[in-house]
Motif scaffolding. Structure first.
Motif, PDB file in Angstrom:
ATOM      1  N   VAL A 276      -9.194  10.371   2.995  1.00 48.98           N
ATOM      2  CA  VAL A 276      -7.187  10.620   2.228  1.00 48.98           C
ATOM      3  C   VAL A 276      -7.806   9.964   0.662  1.00 48.98           C
ATOM      4  N   PHE A 277      -8.355   9.200   0.365  1.00 46.30           N
ATOM      5  CA  PHE A 277      -8.652   9.046  -1.004  1.00 46.30           C
ATOM      6  C   PHE A 277     -10.327   9.428  -1.493  1.00 46.30           C
ATOM      7  N   LYS A 278     -10.530   9.733  -2.561  1.00 46.10           N
ATOM      8  CA  LYS A 278     -11.214  10.893  -3.083  1.00 46.10           C
ATOM      9  C   LYS A 278     -11.873  10.154  -4.080  1.00 46.10           C
ATOM     10  N   VAL A 279     -13.123   9.779  -3.604  1.00 47.25           N
ATOM     11  CA  VAL A 279     -13.742   8.735  -4.708  1.00 47.25           C
ATOM     12  C   VAL A 279     -14.323   9.764  -5.886  1.00 47.25           C
ATOM     13  N   LYS A 280     -14.687   8.849  -7.205  1.00 41.46           N
ATOM     14  CA  LYS A 280     -15.129  10.274  -8.027  1.00 41.46           C
ATOM     15  C   LYS A 280     -16.371   9.857  -8.208  1.00 41.46           C
TER      16      LYS A 280
ATOM     17  N   LEU B 223       7.873   5.856  -4.195  1.00 38.89           N
ATOM     18  CA  LEU B 223       8.057   5.885  -3.184  1.00 38.89           C
ATOM     19  C   LEU B 223       7.305   5.233  -2.086  1.00 38.89           C
ATOM     20  N   SER B 224       7.195   5.368  -1.233  1.00 39.15           N
ATOM     21  CA  SER B 224       7.049   5.071   0.197  1.00 39.15           C
ATOM     22  C   SER B 224       5.522   4.140   0.119  1.00 39.15           C
ATOM     23  N   PHE B 225       5.896   2.885   0.842  1.00 41.91           N
ATOM     24  CA  PHE B 225       4.563   2.142   0.904  1.00 41.91           C
ATOM     25  C   PHE B 225       4.700   1.665   2.309  1.00 41.91           C
TER      26      PHE B 225
ATOM     27  N   GLN C 103       0.606  -1.236  -0.179  1.00 43.72           N
ATOM     28  CA  GLN C 103      -0.144  -0.216  -0.096  1.00 43.72           C
ATOM     29  C   GLN C 103       0.786   0.717   0.197  1.00 43.72           C
ATOM     30  N   ILE C 104       0.984   2.260  -1.061  1.00 38.88           N
ATOM     31  CA  ILE C 104       1.095   3.249  -1.219  1.00 38.88           C
ATOM     32  C   ILE C 104       0.715   4.835  -0.458  1.00 38.88           C
ATOM     33  N   ASP C 105       1.516   4.995   0.582  1.00 36.95           N
ATOM     34  CA  ASP C 105       1.688   6.171   1.665  1.00 36.95           C
ATOM     35  C   ASP C 105       0.549   7.196   0.922  1.00 36.95           C
ATOM     36  N   GLY C 106      -0.308   7.754   1.932  1.00 35.98           N
ATOM     37  CA  GLY C 106      -1.531   8.486   1.706  1.00 35.98           C
ATOM     38  C   GLY C 106      -1.288   9.798   0.790  1.00 35.98           C
ATOM     39  N   MET C 107       0.296   9.932   0.833  1.00 36.29           N
ATOM     40  CA  MET C 107       0.455  11.212  -0.025  1.00 36.29           C
ATOM     41  C   MET C 107       0.804  11.303  -1.481  1.00 36.29           C
TER      42      MET C 107
END
Length: 271
Positions: free
Chosen positions: A217-221, A194-196, A162-166
């Motif tokens: 953190v994540f936006k769902v379209k 990428l940090s994960f 899992q990639i970090d939130g940034m």
């Protein structure tokens, strides 16, 4: 001459041998190898293998020999190893790869180079140094492309990364996953590492994605609802617009009506 025993002739073993040679002597101009599947894909000759891709990045020409006779000196050394080295292992009661490699590095290879090495016709060394900024361990490794999921997870050999939130904006984007010889994983996107975090299972990946969605953190379209309010008008050929065979004849084409008969009582005159 340099040598090392491996459990099998694999891509990882070829990477390790090449990396040890480059660290000791430098990057060669070309490599003369056989036509094994590590160096050439028989089904897709135009597509380079993992080893061919690494040699291309280092600027090394890969020459594929078509017969054992083309690699005469190499085959002679192979015969020497298969005969003399096997007997040496028996005399010393060595039966593990670790002990055999220690014997190769400390005794057998130095003695072999002292007795059988030949002086080159040209003293000029054509090896090159590694390009500045090039991490050799991240070139001589298995490299593949992966697509980041909507939960910012990348799947690699049944492992969930899992990639970090940034870097949440990389959903549905392609990234490069590299597995180094020491087992370390590296994820890159356009040259940036990428940090994960590695998750233990797919269930944990789903749970982490739900938590990320709740925290925003994540936006769902959201998909736009499509509504069809246009009035449908049947075409001229539609049965609704056709004249039925049993329909009434237009009034203009009708014959004149006959006078109605008088139903009243009539008086009949008789003479």
């Amino acid at each position: 001459t340099d040598a090392k025993l491996y459990a099998g002739e694999t891509t990882e073993a070829a990477f390790d041998v090449t990396g040890r040679w480059i660290k000791k002597h430098g990057v060669p101009r070309a490599l003369y190898v056989d036509r094994a599947s590590i160096y050439r894909d028989e089904d897709h000759p135009e597509k380079p293998t993992q080893f061919g891709r690494a040699m291309k990045e280092l600027g090394v020409e890969l020459i594929l020999a078509r017969s054992p006779q083309a690699k005469g000196r190499v085959e002679k050394r192979h015969a020497y190893f298969q005969q003399r080295f096997v007997r040496e292992l028996r005399l010393r009661n060595i039966n593990t790869i670790e002990q055999a490699n220690a014997l190769l590095a400390e005794v057998f290879v130095p003695e072999l180079n002292r007795r059988l090495s030949l002086r080159a016709r040209e003293e000029e060394d054509h090896h090159r140094g590694v390009v500045r900024g090039c991490v050799l361990e991240e070139v001589l490794c298995v490299t593949e492309q992966r697509v980041v999921g909507n939960d910012a997870c990348v799947r690699w050999k049944n492992r969930w990364l899992q990639i970090d939130g940034m870097h949440a904006h990389l959903s549905r984007k392609r990234v490069t996953v590299k597995q180094r010889g020491d087992g370390r994983l590296v994820i890159e996107h356009k040259g940036e590492q990428l940090s994960f975090t590695e998750l233990k299972s797919a269930r944990q990946s789903l749970r982490s994605a739900r938590q990320s969605l709740r925290s925003g953190v994540f936006k769902v379209k959201s998909r736009k609802t499509i509504m069809n309010n246009r009035k449908w008008k049947p075409p001229a050929s539609h049965p609704w617009n056709r004249t039925p065979a049993c329909s009434a004849v237009p009034s203009s084409c009708r014959s004149p009506a006959t006078p109605a008969s008088d139903t009243r009582t009539r008086t009949t005159l008789t003479g």
